[in-house]
Design a protein around this motif. Structure first.
Motif, short mmCIF file in Angstrom:
data_model
loop_
_atom_site.label_atom_id
_atom_site.label_comp_id
_atom_site.label_asym_id
_atom_site.label_seq_id
_atom_site.Cartn_x
_atom_site.Cartn_y
_atom_site.Cartn_z
N THR A 112 0.83 -1.21 0.00
CA THR A 112 0.00 0.00 0.00
C THR A 112 0.86 1.26 0.00
O THR A 112 0.50 2.26 -0.63
CB THR A 112 -0.96 0.04 1.21
N ASP A 116 -5.56 -6.29 -2.70
CA ASP A 116 -6.82 -7.01 -2.44
C ASP A 116 -6.57 -8.49 -2.20
O ASP A 116 -7.19 -9.10 -1.30
CB ASP A 116 -7.77 -6.84 -3.63
N THR A 130 -5.65 4.31 -5.21
CA THR A 130 -6.23 4.07 -6.53
C THR A 130 -7.08 5.26 -6.97
O THR A 130 -7.00 5.70 -8.13
CB THR A 130 -7.10 2.79 -6.51
N MET A 162 1.91 1.89 -3.50
CA MET A 162 0.81 2.49 -4.26
C MET A 162 0.68 3.98 -3.96
O MET A 162 0.49 4.80 -4.86
CB MET A 162 -0.51 1.79 -3.92
N ASP A 176 -3.55 -2.42 -7.26
CA ASP A 176 -4.57 -2.62 -6.22
C ASP A 176 -5.00 -4.06 -6.11
O ASP A 176 -5.41 -4.52 -5.04
CB ASP A 176 -5.77 -1.71 -6.50
N GLY A 234 -5.11 1.38 0.10
CA GLY A 234 -4.90 1.02 -1.31
C GLY A 234 -6.00 1.56 -2.20
O GLY A 234 -5.75 2.05 -3.31
N ASP A 235 -7.25 1.50 -1.72
CA ASP A 235 -8.37 2.03 -2.49
C ASP A 235 -8.24 3.54 -2.69
O ASP A 235 -8.51 4.06 -3.77
CB ASP A 235 -9.70 1.73 -1.78
#
Length: 217
Positions: free
Chosen positions: A126, A156, A198, A129, A152, A194-195
């Motif tokens: 993460t 997940d 994104t 990212m 991502d 992470g979301d």
């Protein structure tokens, strides 16, 4: 008038980079505090969350000033709109660092009941990212933003593995269930980070797509 507008755009870029550095530092320290069960460091992270909130408001004010100074062209409007959306996700990442730190404080006085290797790996992914999403914004790099979105799936998959392992632990040893549930929540916070990374990457693409369209028109 345009020179003043461009100066404000440069200031916006600087503040976005600064906020990105702030939340990256918060997440790195949250991971460190979690692994070391360092309650003092975790408390500092929680206290610093107000600094992230203050920076968000500062950036939003810059965006509002840009919108009021003159009628932005389509390219400018996309950049400003993307920045306003991005700082919301960045602020939420700061909140999750504080959330993880709160759990760290609660668990700081008892040994962990499970190996943290998978959670550490998830945290590391993460952070990658997050760093790349901010780099994509600073460098105006469409490919890097798209790479974040693809990445991502890795986070997940790691969350699903962590979840399955923790549920199995609770099934075999219910007495460890309370701490295991807290660790599942930590994993969920990293999945949410992470979301948000994104989302940041998607807003970078939104801003850059306009530049491509204008160039081609």
């Amino acid at each position: 008038m345009r020179s003043k507008f461009d100066e404000q755009l440069r200031l916006l870029n600087q503040e976005m980079m600064y906020m990105g550095t702030m939340i990256e530092d918060s997440i790195q320290k949250a991971i460190e505090a979690l692994i070391a069960q360092n309650a003092q460091l975790a408390e500092k992270i929680m206290n610093s969350d107000s600094d992230v909130d203050h920076e968000q408001k500062k950036i939003e004010n810059i965006c509002f000033n840009l919108l009021m100074q003159q009628q932005p062209v389509a390219r400018d409007l996309r950049v400003i709109s993307a920045a306003m959306k991005m700082v919301t996700d960045m602020e939420r990442i700061g909140d999750h660092a504080a959330d993880i730190s709160e759990i760290t404080i609660m668990l700081s006085k008892e040994p962990y009941v499970l190996n943290l290797d998978d959670i550490k790996k998830m945290a590391s992914e993460t952070v990658i990212m997050l760093i790349r999403s901010i780099e994509a914004y600073v460098e105006k790099d469409m490919n890097k933003a798209q790479e974040v979105i693809r990445h991502d799936d890795i986070v997940d998959d790691l969350f699903d593995k962590n979840k399955a392992d923790i549920i199995e632990l609770i099934r075999h040893d219910p007495e460890k269930g309370e701490q295991a549930a807290d660790m599942l929540m930590v994993a969920k916070y990293f999945e949410r980070i992470g979301d948000h990374a994104t989302n940041i990457a998607e807003w970078v693409i939104f801003a850059l797509n306009d530049k491509k369209e204008i160039k081609e028109s």
